[in-house]
Design a protein around this motif. Structure first.
Motif, PDB file in Angstrom:
ATOM      1  N   MET A  32       0.835  -1.203   0.000  1.00  0.00           N
ATOM      2  CA  MET A  32       0.000   0.000   0.000  1.00  0.00           C
ATOM      3  C   MET A  32       0.864   1.245   0.000  1.00  0.00           C
ATOM      4  O   MET A  32       1.987   1.217   0.522  1.00  0.00           O
ATOM      5  CB  MET A  32      -0.856   0.049   1.269  1.00  0.00           C
ATOM      6  N   THR A  33       0.317   2.323  -0.539  1.00  0.00           N
ATOM      7  CA  THR A  33       1.001   3.609  -0.465  1.00  0.00           C
ATOM      8  C   THR A  33       0.837   4.168   0.946  1.00  0.00           C
ATOM      9  O   THR A  33      -0.057   3.760   1.690  1.00  0.00           O
ATOM     10  CB  THR A  33       0.420   4.621  -1.467  1.00  0.00           C
ATOM     11  N   ALA A  34       1.686   5.120   1.298  1.00  0.00           N
ATOM     12  CA  ALA A  34       1.573   5.783   2.599  1.00  0.00           C
ATOM     13  C   ALA A  34       0.206   6.449   2.733  1.00  0.00           C
ATOM     14  O   ALA A  34      -0.396   6.457   3.806  1.00  0.00           O
ATOM     15  CB  ALA A  34       2.696   6.804   2.767  1.00  0.00           C
ATOM     16  N   GLU A  35      -0.303   7.001   1.634  1.00  0.00           N
ATOM     17  CA  GLU A  35      -1.603   7.675   1.653  1.00  0.00           C
ATOM     18  C   GLU A  35      -2.730   6.686   1.968  1.00  0.00           C
ATOM     19  O   GLU A  35      -3.642   7.000   2.726  1.00  0.00           O
ATOM     20  CB  GLU A  35      -1.864   8.381   0.319  1.00  0.00           C
ATOM     21  N   THR A  36      -2.653   5.491   1.395  1.00  0.00           N
ATOM     22  CA  THR A  36      -3.673   4.468   1.670  1.00  0.00           C
ATOM     23  C   THR A  36      -3.600   4.029   3.124  1.00  0.00           C
ATOM     24  O   THR A  36      -4.632   3.890   3.791  1.00  0.00           O
ATOM     25  CB  THR A  36      -3.490   3.256   0.728  1.00  0.00           C
ATOM     26  N   ILE A  37      -2.394   3.818   3.626  1.00  0.00           N
ATOM     27  CA  ILE A  37      -2.219   3.428   5.031  1.00  0.00           C
ATOM     28  C   ILE A  37      -2.807   4.511   5.934  1.00  0.00           C
ATOM     29  O   ILE A  37      -3.557   4.209   6.868  1.00  0.00           O
ATOM     30  CB  ILE A  37      -0.725   3.199   5.347  1.00  0.00           C
ATOM     31  N   ALA A  38      -2.499   5.764   5.637  1.00  0.00           N
ATOM     32  CA  ALA A  38      -3.001   6.879   6.443  1.00  0.00           C
ATOM     33  C   ALA A  38      -4.529   6.909   6.435  1.00  0.00           C
ATOM     34  O   ALA A  38      -5.163   7.067   7.486  1.00  0.00           O
ATOM     35  CB  ALA A  38      -2.435   8.200   5.921  1.00  0.00           C
ATOM     36  N   LEU A  67       5.387   1.509  -2.698  1.00  0.00           N
ATOM     37  CA  LEU A  67       4.391   0.651  -2.034  1.00  0.00           C
ATOM     38  C   LEU A  67       5.028  -0.012  -0.817  1.00  0.00           C
ATOM     39  O   LEU A  67       6.095  -0.615  -0.925  1.00  0.00           O
ATOM     40  CB  LEU A  67       3.859  -0.402  -3.012  1.00  0.00           C
ATOM     41  N   TRP A  68       4.367   0.107   0.304  1.00  0.00           N
ATOM     42  CA  TRP A  68       4.876  -0.442   1.554  1.00  0.00           C
ATOM     43  C   TRP A  68       4.235  -1.788   1.845  1.00  0.00           C
ATOM     44  O   TRP A  68       3.063  -2.000   1.573  1.00  0.00           O
ATOM     45  CB  TRP A  68       4.552   0.521   2.689  1.00  0.00           C
TER      46      TRP A  68
END
Length: 72
Positions: A32-38, A67-68
């Motif tokens: 996931m992107t940092a934005e999705t995680i947030a 992507l993380w």
């Protein structure tokens, strides 16, 4: 100067979000992107990105092309 009982951690509560980031990445099992995680954790990316960097230094997460994911 911090005493022995005070680790060098932010005092704004953001230290508590790292376990939630790891739990989310492990549970979802997809990068996931940092934005999705947030978004999934109900916070902003500016709060998540420094925590992801700290987790990456500890080899707990991996970043591949933005992507993380949780480290194996």
């Amino acid at each position: 100067m911090a005493g022995p009982a005070s680790p060098a951690a932010p005092s704004d509560g953001q230290e508590l979000i790292k376990p939630r980031i790891l739990e989310l990445l492990r549970d979802e099992s997809i990068p996931m992107t940092a934005e999705t995680i947030a978004r999934k954790l109900g916070t902003s990316a500016k709060n998540i990105k420094p925590r992801l960097a700290e987790l990456k230094k500890r080899d707990e997460v991996i970043n591949e092309n933005g992507l993380w994911r949780a480290a194996a």
